[in-house]
Design a protein around this motif. Structure first.
Motif, mmCIF file in Angstrom:
data_model
loop_
_atom_site.group_PDB
_atom_site.id
_atom_site.type_symbol
_atom_site.label_atom_id
_atom_site.label_comp_id
_atom_site.label_asym_id
_atom_site.label_seq_id
_atom_site.Cartn_x
_atom_site.Cartn_y
_atom_site.Cartn_z
ATOM 1 N N LEU A 162 51.807 60.498 -12.363
ATOM 2 C CA LEU A 162 51.582 61.687 -13.198
ATOM 3 C C LEU A 162 52.558 62.770 -12.761
ATOM 4 C CD1 LEU A 162 49.970 63.474 -15.227
ATOM 5 C CD2 LEU A 162 48.410 64.011 -13.346
ATOM 6 N N ILE A 163 53.414 63.206 -13.689
ATOM 7 C CA ILE A 163 54.404 64.256 -13.398
ATOM 8 C C ILE A 163 54.046 65.479 -14.238
ATOM 9 C CG2 ILE A 163 56.858 64.856 -13.270
ATOM 10 C CD1 ILE A 163 56.349 62.251 -11.778
ATOM 11 N N THR A 164 53.599 66.555 -13.595
ATOM 12 C CA THR A 164 53.355 67.782 -14.359
ATOM 13 C C THR A 164 54.655 68.576 -14.440
ATOM 14 O OG1 THR A 164 52.747 69.270 -12.546
ATOM 15 C CG2 THR A 164 51.002 67.830 -13.391
ATOM 16 N N GLY A 165 54.822 69.305 -15.538
ATOM 17 C CA GLY A 165 56.104 69.981 -15.765
ATOM 18 C C GLY A 165 57.180 68.989 -16.172
ATOM 19 N N ALA A 166 56.775 67.933 -16.883
ATOM 20 C CA ALA A 166 57.710 66.843 -17.219
ATOM 21 C C ALA A 166 58.789 67.281 -18.206
ATOM 22 C CB ALA A 166 56.947 65.648 -17.784
ATOM 23 N N ALA A 167 58.530 68.337 -18.968
ATOM 24 C CA ALA A 167 59.559 68.844 -19.890
ATOM 25 C C ALA A 167 60.437 69.883 -19.205
ATOM 26 C CB ALA A 167 58.914 69.443 -21.139
ATOM 27 N N GLY A 168 60.134 70.176 -17.937
ATOM 28 C CA GLY A 168 60.926 71.120 -17.159
ATOM 29 C C GLY A 168 62.150 70.440 -16.564
ATOM 30 N N PHE A 169 62.943 71.216 -15.878
ATOM 31 C CA PHE A 169 64.238 70.747 -15.362
ATOM 32 C C PHE A 169 64.067 69.599 -14.359
ATOM 33 C CE2 PHE A 169 68.008 72.275 -12.520
ATOM 34 C CZ PHE A 169 68.821 71.270 -13.005
ATOM 35 N N ILE A 170 63.362 69.859 -13.256
ATOM 36 C CA ILE A 170 63.214 68.820 -12.221
ATOM 37 C C ILE A 170 62.292 67.711 -12.720
ATOM 38 C CG2 ILE A 170 62.495 68.354 -9.836
ATOM 39 C CD1 ILE A 170 63.124 71.283 -9.165
ATOM 40 N N GLY A 171 61.216 68.100 -13.418
ATOM 41 C CA GLY A 171 60.247 67.118 -13.927
ATOM 42 C C GLY A 171 60.888 66.102 -14.856
ATOM 43 N N TYR A 172 61.802 66.578 -15.687
ATOM 44 C CA TYR A 172 62.495 65.682 -16.621
ATOM 45 C C TYR A 172 63.328 64.647 -15.864
ATOM 46 C CZ TYR A 172 66.476 64.090 -19.382
ATOM 47 O OH TYR A 172 67.456 63.311 -19.947
ATOM 48 N N TYR A 173 64.154 65.112 -14.928
ATOM 49 C CA TYR A 173 65.046 64.187 -14.214
ATOM 50 C C TYR A 173 64.270 63.200 -13.345
ATOM 51 C CZ TYR A 173 69.455 66.262 -15.686
ATOM 52 O OH TYR A 173 70.535 66.686 -16.430
ATOM 53 N N LEU A 174 63.165 63.680 -12.747
ATOM 54 C CA LEU A 174 62.347 62.766 -11.936
ATOM 55 C C LEU A 174 61.686 61.720 -12.835
ATOM 56 C CD1 LEU A 174 61.120 61.939 -9.197
ATOM 57 C CD2 LEU A 174 59.234 63.507 -9.695
ATOM 58 N N SER A 175 61.105 62.147 -13.946
ATOM 59 C CA SER A 175 60.458 61.219 -14.886
ATOM 60 C C SER A 175 61.454 60.168 -15.360
ATOM 61 C CB SER A 175 59.900 61.974 -16.098
ATOM 62 O OG SER A 175 58.935 62.917 -15.702
ATOM 63 N N LYS A 176 62.647 60.625 -15.719
ATOM 64 C CA LYS A 176 63.683 59.715 -16.232
ATOM 65 C C LYS A 176 64.046 58.665 -15.181
ATOM 66 C CE LYS A 176 68.243 60.087 -18.471
ATOM 67 N NZ LYS A 176 69.222 59.787 -17.409
ATOM 68 N N LYS A 177 64.185 59.116 -13.932
ATOM 69 C CA LYS A 177 64.575 58.172 -12.875
ATOM 70 C C LYS A 177 63.469 57.123 -12.643
ATOM 71 C CE LYS A 177 66.975 57.745 -8.559
ATOM 72 N NZ LYS A 177 67.390 58.299 -7.279
#
Length: 341
Positions: free
Chosen positions: A13-28
């Protein structure tokens, strides 16, 4: 150091997934085949088009589920944990920005304090293998001793934003102690890169340049005693988080805090000149900002400088990306995304 690789069978579960760090972490994580549940309220603190661009990219992955919700809404947080039963939670959702906290304190209490409390409660009632959460280098306040070490005294924050992040560390420590929640706090140092946050200085400087407006530099015009910042490229931040995710703290105290910074601070003016060069390369023409020098803003600190010894010891990683390389990546993206050629 016994760095474990990511377990792709777990749900993240990644909160802030549309945010800067959240996006890159989710993508990875998605690129490695992990199940990712993204959570974000998509607020309008900055241009939501960027958030939707990031989300569109993530939605192309089959293993990604998205919940639009607010961390301050306890029922939504609890029902998300009930439905998805995440094994690992990375809480990156927060109201960001030091200066904005002076104008709009309410947003910080709602998101960073109440929102984080709701995450802790959810982890208590739906036990997780590891809670990783965003703290900030701003907790070091106006500390004069550099580099900043995790053991330094951090009880004198100079902004409400920093106070909320220090509060998160205290709350996580208590919940970890009382309810055996393995928790890791990450003190990020000035994160930058493509698809980043428009409220950050480097992004704002690019915006101002293309709008034919002067950039404002809050350093008193004092080059001798310029502000120093430990600028950390987004890929290095994500690598650090990913390595720590599979390394929950063990032992009597299951709570740990790490710096993630470049361990190589740069003068603000050097950073600005490097950005001018990067935009010059991206555009194929000479770029010079029109510079206006202003007094240092309340809440700003003279220097940020991360000691990364503990991070290196724990997971064998030290951020490496130079500002030349990182700002070139940003400039290339910016020119393409906003069609500035």
């Amino acid at each position: 150091m016994n760095y474990k690789t990511l377990d792709v069978s777990k749900a993240y579960l990644i909160t802030g997934a549309a945010g800067f760090i959240g996006y890159y972490l989710s993508k990875k994580l998605l690129e490695q085949g992990c199940k990712v549940i993204g959570f974000d309220n998509i607020n309008d603190y900055y241009d939501v088009k960027l958030k939707h661009t990031r989300l569109d990219n993530l939605n192309s992955y089959e293993q990604f589920d998205f919940i639009k919700g607010d961390l301050a809404d306890k029922d939504t947080v609890m029902s998300t944990f009930e439905k998805y039963e995440p094994n690992v939670v990375v809480n990156l959702a927060a109201q960001a920005g030091v200066r904005y906290s002076i104008e709009n304190p309410d947003a910080y209490i709602q998101s960073n304090v109440i929102g984080f409390y709701n995450i802790l409660e959810a982890c208590r009632h739906h036990p997780v293998d590891h809670l990783v959460y965003a703290s900030s280098s701003s907790v070091y306040g106006a500390n004069k001793k550099v580099p900043f070490e995790e053991t330094d005294f951090v009880d004198t924050p100079v902004s409400l934003y920093a106070s909320t992040k220090k509060s998160n560390e205290l709350m996580a420590h208590t919940y970890s102690h009382l309810y055996q929640i393995p928790a890791t706090g990450l003190r990020f140092f000035t994160v930058y890169g493509p698809l980043g946050r428009p409220d950050m200085a480097y992004f704002g400087f690019a915006d101002k340049y293309f709008a034919n407006e002067p950039i404002q530099i809050f350093n008193n015009g004092d080059f001798e005693n310029d502000l120093y910042r430990d600028f950390t490229y987004i890929d290095d931040i994500v690598e650090g988080i990913e390595r720590l995710m599979s390394q929950p703290p063990e032992g009597e105290v299951q709570h740990k805090v790490y710096n993630i910074g470049n361990n190589n601070p740069e003068k603000l003016m050097t950073f600005i000149q490097t950005l001018e060069s990067a935009l010059t390369n991206a555009l194929g023409r000479d770029v010079q900002f029109d510079k206006q020098f202003e007094p240092i803003k309340p809440g700003d600190v003279p220097a940020t400088y991360a000691s990364t010894d503990q991070l290196q010891q724990a997971v064998g990683f030290k951020p490496q990306t130079s500002i030349e390389e990182g700002l070139q990546q940003f400039a290339n993206w910016y020119v393409a995304y906003y069609d500035k050629k």
